[in-house]
Write an enzyme that holds these catalytic residues in place. Structure first.
Site, PDB file in Angstrom:
ATOM      1  N   VAL A 177       0.836  -1.198   0.000  1.00 31.36           N
ATOM      2  CA  VAL A 177       0.000   0.000   0.000  1.00 31.36           C
ATOM      3  C   VAL A 177       0.873   1.251   0.000  1.00 31.36           C
ATOM      4  CG1 VAL A 177      -0.245  -0.055   2.525  1.00 31.36           C
ATOM      5  CG2 VAL A 177      -1.886   1.258   1.162  1.00 31.36           C
ATOM      6  N   CYS A 178       0.506   2.214  -0.886  1.00 32.12           N
ATOM      7  CA  CYS A 178       1.129   3.544  -0.818  1.00 32.12           C
ATOM      8  C   CYS A 178       0.014   4.555  -0.934  1.00 32.12           C
ATOM      9  CB  CYS A 178       2.197   3.724  -1.898  1.00 32.12           C
ATOM     10  SG  CYS A 178       1.554   3.820  -3.572  1.00 32.12           S
ATOM     11  N   SER A 179       0.306   5.774  -1.341  1.00 32.95           N
ATOM     12  CA  SER A 179      -0.729   6.798  -1.351  1.00 32.95           C
ATOM     13  C   SER A 179      -1.756   6.537  -2.446  1.00 32.95           C
ATOM     14  CB  SER A 179      -0.085   8.169  -1.522  1.00 32.95           C
ATOM     15  OG  SER A 179      -1.057   9.164  -1.414  1.00 32.95           O
TER      16      SER A 179
ATOM     17  N   THR B 299       3.967   2.046  -5.692  1.00 36.57           N
ATOM     18  CA  THR B 299       4.092   0.647  -5.266  1.00 36.57           C
ATOM     19  C   THR B 299       4.041  -0.291  -6.467  1.00 36.57           C
ATOM     20  OG1 THR B 299       1.834   0.973  -4.534  1.00 36.57           O
ATOM     21  CG2 THR B 299       3.431   0.397  -2.841  1.00 36.57           C
TER      22      THR B 299
ATOM     23  N   SER C 125      -4.063   3.999  -0.620  1.00 36.90           N
ATOM     24  CA  SER C 125      -4.475   3.930   0.787  1.00 36.90           C
ATOM     25  C   SER C 125      -5.985   3.804   0.945  1.00 36.90           C
ATOM     26  CB  SER C 125      -3.973   5.180   1.526  1.00 36.90           C
ATOM     27  OG  SER C 125      -4.438   6.336   0.867  1.00 36.90           O
TER      28      SER C 125
END
Lengths: 101, 418
Positions: A6-8, A13, A38
């Site tokens: 998970v990233c923004s 990712t 996210s």
């Protein structure tokens, strides 16, 4: 093994997914890796993952991800910053092995 | 330098993190983000209605009103969509019914507008309060509505359905009592007491919106975003949580002017940062990536190659964590100084009318020259400004990059000799 990242926004990712897959292919490991933003994490983490990895740039939201993952019984770890690069697949896989023993 | 990072880690990061994790701000962020697809597609109809090529412009002129319709009903009703979406996200964060939160927020927001009588047509709601101009009202009313929903639930003031009533039916009754509080309260304030909520809130936030247009107003987000990223925290998402409502109001005013055939008045909506400052991602790293492509250090060359294509699409986590820039004293200086200087140049260029002001929201993964061209409604000088800014950033990176390269080469030589 199923790994969720998970990233923004799920963009950077996606690059890391490739790095992990390339490293896994080199060492002949069978992995499924997926990346989400996210906003989708809480729903996606319920899908039977072995581990969820949090990108370093969203580490300030770790508690929130941990809470969602705890409900699904998925262990959560931070991706070490040195591993968060297209060349970092090996570092991330080593970290996963360390955590899952 | 380490002291700077330690200070950031101890003071700025926890504060900004708490701010961006604050429940209501988070709901505002998530709520507004879900309206962005509508804003992007809607604002593209503006380009179609006013194409940058004169021949095309003459061709579509008779149909301008029809072409603008999708724009008016998406971007033009931005606050309406945002009210529902913020209500939904805030309710969900309290583990309440999202749909109930959404419709209560929508109702609370709509009740702040007075319908006007139109001859032969009956009553009409004016759209002026439902677009970007009403954004802050939408935020406040959505929070108000969901807090009432939560209050009713916590105090157990609900109408209970007997056992056996389907869940969906029971849930819809959960919103009955809150609606019974929200609607009369807003009605009493707006219509009985005659307090113009729209006007008051707009007045309240005008200084903030005006400040967003000044040189200091654009440099502050640039500095904060760069400082956060320098320690590896997603600066845009943190700062955007607080700044995005203001950016959208500025954008809305620009779009309204453009739709009326006037030059946009505002410098500082989000595309300013996206296309002219953070070229290649936060810290304007595209120049650094190019320098790394030709580095003498094999490691930097490798990271540069892997980071080039993502960088063109403004994704620069690979270089921030790979180079790394994060917590790297040598690259910290140009990472901060480059964007600040680019912000000053861009602000001056737009302030003195050398480059058109941005008014169209374009997907952020496009390469900067294309994004800059589109966001200014097709001003070729925007592409020149992107080139100038990227050159300036690269020049600022150069000496620091060289010093860092020397350091890495020395380290790898030492390793080899051991």
């Amino acid at each position: 093994m199923k790994i969720l990242l998970v990233c923004s926004g799920g963009m950077s990712t996606a690059i890391i997914v490739k790095a992990i897959e390339q490293q896994a292919a080199k060492t002949g490991r069978d992995l499924t890796v997926k990346s989400v933003g996210s906003g989708e994490f809480a729903d996606t983490v319920k899908g039977g993952w072995d581990i969820a990895l949090v990108a370093p740039q969203v580490r300030h939201r770790l508690a929130e991800f941990q809470a969602a993952a705890a409900e699904a019984g998925v262990p959560v770890a931070l991706i070490p910053p040195q591993g968060y690069s297209p060349l970092g697949g090996a570092i991330i896989l080593a970290e996963i092995d360390k955590i899952l023993g | 330098m380490d002291k700077i990072f330690a200070w950031l880690d101890r003071n700025l990061i926890p504060f900004m993190t708490r701010l961006s994790e604050q429940r209501h701000l988070k709901a505002v962020r998530d709520g507004i983000i879900s309206t962005i697809p509508l804003i992007i597609v809607g604002s593209f109809f503006l380009i179609i209605a006013f194409p940058p090529v004169p021949a095309l412009a003459a061709l579509v002129k008779p149909y301008t009103a029809q072409i603008l319709l999708p724009f008016r009903l998406t971007m033009g009703l931005m606050a309406l969509y945002a009210a529902h979406s913020i209500g939904y996200h805030l309710a969900r964060s309290y583990k309440l019914d999202g749909v109930a939160g959404g419709i209560l927020a929508l109702a609370a927001f709509l009740l702040t507008s007075l319908p006007v009588a139109v001859e032969d047509k009956g009553l009409a709601l004016l759209m002026e309060n439902l677009g970007g101009g009403g954004m802050f009202v939408a935020i406040i009313m959505a929070i108000f509505a969901v807090e009432i929903l939560r209050f009713a639930k916590e105090k157990k003031i609900t109408i209970r359905m007997p056992e056996g009533v389907p869940d969906s039916v029971a849930r819809s009754f959960e919103a009955l009592v809150p609606a019974g509080i929200i609607i009369p309260v807003v009605w009493a304030v707006r219509h009985l007491a005659g307090f113009d909520i729209q006007h008051a809130v707009t007045q309240l936030f005008t200084p903030l919106v005006t400040a967003g247009n000044t040189m200091a107003g654009v440099l502050a987000p640039i500095i904060l975003i760069s400082l956060l990223w320098a320690t590896g925290i997603h600066g845009d998402s943190v700062v955007g949580t607080v700044a995005r409502p203001m950016w959208l109001v500025l954008l809305d005013q620009n779009i309204a002017a453009a739709a009326a055939g006037q030059p946009p008045p505002n410098i500082g909506p989000e595309p300013f940062f996206q296309w002219f400052v953070f070229i290649g991602g936060s810290g304007a790293t595209i120049g650094l990536v190019c320098l790394m492509l030709f580095s003498k250090s094999a490691y930097l060359r490798g990271v540069g190659k892997a980071s080039f294509l993502p960088g063109v699409c403004n994704i620069n986590e690979p270089i921030i964590f790979g180079a790394p820039i994060m917590l790297n004293p040598l690259l910290f200086v140009p990472f901060l100084a480059g964007p600040v200087l680019m912000g000053v140049i861009t602000w001056l260029a737009m302030n003195f009318g050398l480059v058109a002001k941005p008014f169209i929201l374009v997907p952020w993964t496009l390469p900067a020259p294309i994004g800059a061209y589109l966001t200014t409604g097709g001003d070729w000088r925007a592409i020149v400004l992107v080139a100038v800014n990227a050159t300036v950033a690269t020049a600022i990176y150069y000496p620091f990059f060289k010093a860092y390269e020397r350091k890495l080469l020395k380290e790898s030589a030492q390793e080899d000799s051991q």
